[in-house]
Each structure stands twice: as structure tokens, then as C-alpha cells.
Design a protein around this motif. Structure first.
Motif, PDB file in Angstrom:
ATOM      1  N   ALA A  83       0.846  -1.202   0.000  1.00 52.32           N
ATOM      2  CA  ALA A  83       0.000   0.000   0.000  1.00 52.32           C
ATOM      3  C   ALA A  83       0.881   1.250   0.000  1.00 52.32           C
ATOM      4  O   ALA A  83       0.591   2.244  -0.684  1.00 52.32           O
ATOM      5  CB  ALA A  83      -0.923  -0.009   1.210  1.00 52.32           C
ATOM      6  N   ALA A  84       1.995   1.191   0.750  1.00 53.82           N
ATOM      7  CA  ALA A  84       2.910   2.347   0.795  1.00 53.82           C
ATOM      8  C   ALA A  84       3.559   2.556  -0.566  1.00 53.82           C
ATOM      9  O   ALA A  84       3.756   3.698  -0.999  1.00 53.82           O
ATOM     10  CB  ALA A  84       3.971   2.130   1.871  1.00 53.82           C
ATOM     11  N   ILE A  85       3.875   1.454  -1.245  1.00 54.71           N
ATOM     12  CA  ILE A  85       4.465   1.590  -2.591  1.00 54.71           C
ATOM     13  C   ILE A  85       3.441   2.251  -3.523  1.00 54.71           C
ATOM     14  O   ILE A  85       3.773   3.147  -4.302  1.00 54.71           O
ATOM     15  CB  ILE A  85       4.914   0.213  -3.144  1.00 54.71           C
ATOM     16  N   GLY A  86       2.160   1.824  -3.390  1.00 53.00           N
ATOM     17  CA  GLY A  86       1.085   2.409  -4.225  1.00 53.00           C
ATOM     18  C   GLY A  86       0.976   3.910  -3.981  1.00 53.00           C
ATOM     19  O   GLY A  86       0.805   4.705  -4.917  1.00 53.00           O
ATOM     20  N   GLU A  87       1.091   4.293  -2.708  1.00 56.83           N
ATOM     21  CA  GLU A  87       1.019   5.718  -2.342  1.00 56.83           C
ATOM     22  C   GLU A  87       2.173   6.491  -3.004  1.00 56.83           C
ATOM     23  O   GLU A  87       1.999   7.573  -3.555  1.00 56.83           O
ATOM     24  CB  GLU A  87       1.097   5.807  -0.803  1.00 56.83           C
ATOM     25  N   ASP A 162      -0.466   0.165 -17.675  1.00 54.54           N
ATOM     26  CA  ASP A 162      -1.374   1.280 -17.358  1.00 54.54           C
ATOM     27  C   ASP A 162      -2.231   0.997 -16.123  1.00 54.54           C
ATOM     28  O   ASP A 162      -2.720   1.916 -15.482  1.00 54.54           O
ATOM     29  CB  ASP A 162      -2.301   1.580 -18.544  1.00 54.54           C
ATOM     30  N   THR A 163      -2.455  -0.300 -15.802  1.00 50.19           N
ATOM     31  CA  THR A 163      -3.361  -0.626 -14.685  1.00 50.19           C
ATOM     32  C   THR A 163      -2.620  -1.223 -13.489  1.00 50.19           C
ATOM     33  O   THR A 163      -3.233  -1.481 -12.449  1.00 50.19           O
ATOM     34  CB  THR A 163      -4.445  -1.645 -15.135  1.00 50.19           C
ATOM     35  N   MET A 164      -1.316  -1.442 -13.640  1.00 51.88           N
ATOM     36  CA  MET A 164      -0.534  -2.151 -12.635  1.00 51.88           C
ATOM     37  C   MET A 164      -0.543  -1.463 -11.270  1.00 51.88           C
ATOM     38  O   MET A 164      -0.440  -2.117 -10.233  1.00 51.88           O
ATOM     39  CB  MET A 164       0.895  -2.180 -13.149  1.00 51.88           C
ATOM     40  N   SER A 165      -0.693  -0.117 -11.295  1.00 51.88           N
ATOM     41  CA  SER A 165      -0.644   0.600 -10.018  1.00 51.88           C
ATOM     42  C   SER A 165      -1.868   0.290  -9.157  1.00 51.88           C
ATOM     43  O   SER A 165      -1.912   0.662  -7.989  1.00 51.88           O
ATOM     44  CB  SER A 165      -0.528   2.112 -10.260  1.00 51.88           C
TER      45      SER A 165
END
Ligand SMILES: Cc1cc2nc3c(=O)[nH]c(=O)nc-3n(C[C@H](O)[C@H](O)[C@H](O)COP(=O)(O)OP(=O)(O)OC[C@H]3O[C@@H](n4cnc5c(N)ncnc54)[C@H](O)[C@@H]3O)c2cc1C
Length: 474
Positions: A83-87, A162-165
């Protein structure tokens, strides 16, 4: 319908190339209209670039901690917070988009229009009921992820860059279709972050790169536990409850691979469908719009720049195109795209960077060539950093003119810029051999390789005779 707009230049597409061209032209006081069909700067592309680079940066840190024993690091237990990486991906994507804001463009004098542009005739474009009759048009509509025609793929849940995040957690077993630069870099990143990873491709991995240097990257991936199955035919893909099932055909027979997630990084297709290019007499082919060396299309009032012109583009190629198009369209200067000075980088560890000709191309072009190498293991900085994998490979002609350079090793993407300059300025290898580089730095790898060009001469009997003769002079 409103009155037609009649700017000097109309740029279609507000990705990095389009925004660069529009801002540069407007900075010279030229009336410019920019047609954007989404958020400026291309939101999905910023997210894709951010997610690949942030994942790789996170993975590099995980790898450094796991392998930090020789630096005295002791991290018996640590975890990765996805989740932190996504942020962090979202933060970086916002930073990447930062320069492309509407107020900045408006301040420069760019008129931004929303809409999907299409040509009505060779001199007119229509977007959202507004007609634009510009002196020159610049198409910069980029690309979209391409889905290879594999039976079942379209109906099977899959990720693209494009959707990996959107990923909330690290996949248990990621199957990657596509062993090009992005597929290979992502495979390594996900492996380091904890996923089992299998990469599939019908072609050879990193197929556009120098094979000898690419082999070092692929070997590093194999050592880290990435499974590479290339040269295979993907016969079918389907979902079976929570599993993704891929059937492949190999020379040895059929095989089945099961994973938790599927990532498709199998090329991109140019965004041309909505443009009605035929109405403007603009030629295009499956990998992009056809352009000449001045970036003009078959309709001489219309240029095309960036990814929409080539199968594999890059941010810096789009910016280079943007600079040239403004010089040609605004100042009528003679310009020519020089593919030989555009570097290409695969952001793996070790990095793989290349500029100019590959060895095979150089042999065809120049006949007799010299190939100079220097390994990272003989470099003190690499020894200190424990980054000894890789080498530089320089190809020159017989006179020492530099034709191409590939670097596989730490910070290759940084080091390649000096070689792009050397090739662009037509420098001889002697200039690079005479460069004074800081110690200890990876830059010494290139200098030492350049110096080997002169080794043969230094040990020749003729040189020995001259030295003996000079000694007699006192
Ligand atoms: C995962 C990933 C990682 C990457 N990493 C790197 C990297 O590390 N380094 C690097 O140099 N490059 C990288 N790239 C490549 C780089 O992102 C592209 O080369 C660059 O963004 C291309 O810019 P562009 O302006 O040509 O096209 P785009 O950025 O695709 O922009 C085109 C814009 O035009 C819009 N458009 C399309 N049709 C129309 C229409 N009819 N009317 C109006 N607008 C339209 C599109 O919606 C889009 O907004 C990466 C790409 C991906 C996918």
C-alpha cells in the motif's frame, strides 16, 4: 458551429511530446492550439512510468537489505508494504504531471482545447465541434497497450503497465507475457518484492539489444529466481477459479503454467484510429505514422512526433522530436532526426544502456571495426559498491570514430549520456581516452575501455623504435 480557429500550429495529443512541442512553439510567441483528449501530460502514461520506476526503486532497496551482509547490515526480518508503494507511485505520478498543467501552458500562450481530434480534410481538424484550420499540424497521439492475439487472453483478467498501479498486494505468482525492456525490468522488480515470476515470450528476450550484454542481465534475473521461458508459443490463456492458466507449446511439447496474476507487456499500438488520417492523405502502418527525416508525414502540412511514429519510443525521443519540429515549422531550419544519438535504457539491475549502432550493424556499415571492452570488476567504485557485474562495449571504425556503445552495469543509464554526446559530436575514441574522470567512479570503466584502443600501437615494434630513438636525443 463556432468560427474556425486559425493558429499557426495545432498540436494533437497532450502527452509528453505534444506538450513539449506546444510549449516550445508558444515560448517563441507563435499562436498554438493544443488538443487534449484526457488530462494534460497523459495521466495513465504517468502512472505507468511511475509504477515501473517506483516498483524497481523499492525492489532495489529490498535487494540491498537482503544482500547487505558485506556492509554489516543485519536485517533478519523485514516486510514490504505494498500500500505504501502504491502511495509513492501516486505521488511520483503527480510530480511527473506537474509541469504539464493548464495554467503553465496558458501562461505560455497555448490555447488548450478538450476533445478527440480528427481530420476533416488535409488542412482541417475537428475536435468537439470546433474546427481548427492551422498552418501546420503536429500529431502526437502516442500509443496504447497492445493485446497479442492469444486465444482467451481478452477474456482473462490481466494487468497492463497502465493498470498495474491498482495492485493492492504483491502477486503470489506473476506470469509476465512479454520479455522486452519493460517486461524484464518488471519481472525482476516483482521477484525482489517477493513474487514468484515466470516470463513468457515467443521471441528472444531483450531482442533489440546487444546479445552479449543482454545475456548478463538475463543471467542476473535467472540467479535471482525469475523463470524465463522464451521462444515458446502461447497457445491459450484462461482463468480457473483464482488461478490464471497459460498453455504453451515448446519444441519439447505442451506445458501448462499456473499463476495468481497475469501481466501483459507485449508491445503497444499507435493511437491513430480516431484521427481519420485517410481524410488528410497521411500514410501510416501498423507500427506508426510514416515520417521523413524532418518528421513530416505524407501530407507536408502535417508532422508526427513521439511514440505514434515508432513501435518503441521513449520520453527523450519525443522531446527531441518536439525540438526539431519547432525548429522546422517555426524557423524553417533544416533539421534531421539522428537515430544514432538516441539512447535506450533497460532499467534492470544491472542496467542495460545503448546508443548508436550494435556490433552487427556496425560491421555491415563500416566493414572493419574495433570492439573495445572493459569489465566493471576491474573498477574500484564497482568493487566498493559490490556492483561488479557487467562491462562496457564500444564499437569504433578502423580510425577510432565511435559507432556505438553498450553498457551493462551499475548506472549505465547515467554513463551512456556522455557516449551519446561523443557520437553526436563525431568524437574520436582518443577524446574519450583523454577524458579526466573522477576517482573512484563508474566513469573510469568507459575511459579504460577507450584507452585499450591504443594498446596495440603502444606495444608495436615501430613505437618501441621511436621511443629508443627519442631516448638517444638525451
Ligand atoms: C510502463 C512504461 C514505462 C516507461 N518508461 C520509460 C522510461 O523509463 N524512459 C523513457 O524515456 N520512456 C519511458 N516510457 C515511454 C514514454 O512514456 C513514452 O515514450 C512517452 O510518454 C511518449 O509520449 P507521447 O507524447 O508520444 O505519447 P503519449 O504519452 O502516449 O501521449 C499521447 C496523448 O495523446 C492523446 N490522444 C490520442 N488520440 C488523440 C486524439 N485523437 N485527439 C486528442 N488526443 C489524443 C492520448 O490520450 C495521450 O494523452 C515508458 C512507457 C511505459 C508504458
Amino acid at each position: 458551429m463556432a468560427q474556425p480557429l486559425t493558429p499557426d500550429i495545432c498540436v494533437i495529443g497532450a502527452g509528453s511530446a505534444g506538450v513539449a512541442a506546444a510549449s516550445a512553439a508558444a515560448a517563441f510567441g507563435v499562436p498554438v492550439v493544443l488538443i487534449a483528449n484526457g488530462r494534460l501530460g497523459d495521466e495513465s502514461r504517468n502512472a505507468a512510468t511511475a509504477s515501473t520506476k517506483v516498483l524497481a526503486a523499492a525492489a532495489e532497496r529490498v535487494h540491498a537489505v537482503r544482500n547487505g551482509g558485506c556492509f554489516g547490515l543485519q536485517a533478519a526480518r523485514f516486510g514490504v508494504d505494498f500500500a505504501a508503494i502504491g502511495e509513492r507511485v501516486r505521488e511520483v505520478a503527480d510530480v511527473l504531471a506537474g509541469n504539464d498543467t493548464r495554467p503553465r501552458l496558458a501562461a505560455l500562450g497555448v490555447r488548450v482545447m478538450e476533445g478527440e481530434a480528427r481530420f476533416a480534410d488535409p488542412r482541417t481538424v475537428v475536435a468537439d465541434d470546433v474546427t481548427v484550420a492551422a498552418r501546420r499540424f503536429v500529431i502526437a497521439t502516442g500509443t496504447a497497450p497492445a493485446l497479442p492475439p492469444i486465444p482467451g487472453l481478452a477474456d482473462t483478467p490481466h494487468l497492463t503497465t497502465d493498470t498495474m498501479s491498482d495492485l493492492a498486494a504483491c502477486p503470489r505468482h506473476l506470469i509476465v507475457i512479454g520479455a522486452g525492456a519493460s517486461g524484464i525490468a518488471l519481472a525482476q522488480a516483482f521477484r525482489r518484492l517477493g513474487a514468484a515470476v515466470t516470463v513468457l515470450d515467443s521471441a528472444a528476450p531483450l531482442s533489440g539489444s546487444d546479445p552479449e550484454c543482454a545475456a548478463i542481465v538475463l543471467d542476473a534475473l535467472a540467479q535471482e529466481g525469475v523463470t524465463l521461458r522464451t521462444g515458446v508459443e502461447i497457445a491459450q490463456v484462461h482463468r480457473d477459479l483464482a488461478r490464471i492458466v497459460v498453455e504453451i507449446k515448446t519444441p519439447a511439447g505442451r506445458d501448462t503454467i499456473e499463476g495468481s496474476h497475469l501481466l501483459v507487456v507485449a508491445g503497444r499500438r499507435p493511437n491513430v484510429e480516431s484521427l481519420a488520417l485517410d481524410a488528410a492523405g497521411i500514410r501510416y502502418q501498423p507500427d506508426g505514422i510514416v515520417i521523413d527525416s524532418r518528421l513530416r508525414t505524407s501530407n507536408k502540412r502535417v508532422y508526427a512526433i513521439g511514440d505514434v511514429t515508432v513501435a518503441a519510443g521513449s520520453h527523450h525521443l519525443g522531446h527531441h522530436h518536439a525540438e526539431l519540429v519547432v525548429r522546422h515549422a517555426v524557423f524553417r531550419q533544416r533539421v534531421a532526426v539522428d537515430a544514432g544519438i538516441i539512447p535506450a535504457v533497460t532499467f534492470t539491475d544491472p542496467e542495460l544502456a545503448q546508443v548508436g549502432m550494435l556490433e552487427t550493424e556496425a560491421r555491415e556499415h563500416a566493414g572493419a571495426i574495433r570492439v573495445l571492452r572493459w569489465p566493471y570488476r576491474n573498477n574500484h567504485r564497482a568493487r566498493i559498491e559490490q556492483a561488479t557485474k557487467g562491462h562496457i562495449k564500444i564499437v569504433t571504425d578502423r580510425r577510432g570514430d565511435i559507432l556505438g556503445v553498450t553498457i551493462v552495469g551499475a548506472e549505465a543509464g547515467e554513463a551512456i549520456a556522455a557516449w551519446a554526446l561523443a557520437i553526436g559530436q563525431k568524437l574520436n575514441i582518443g577524446a574519450m581516452a583523454g577524458l579526466v574522470v573522477p576517482y573512484p567512479s563508474y566513469g573510469e570503466v568507459g575511459k579504460r575501455a577507450a584507452m585499450t584502443y591504443f594498446m596495440r600501437g603502444l606495444t608495436s615494434s615501430r613505437v618501441r623504435r621511436i621511443i629508443g630513438w627519442l631516448r638517444r636525443l638525451g
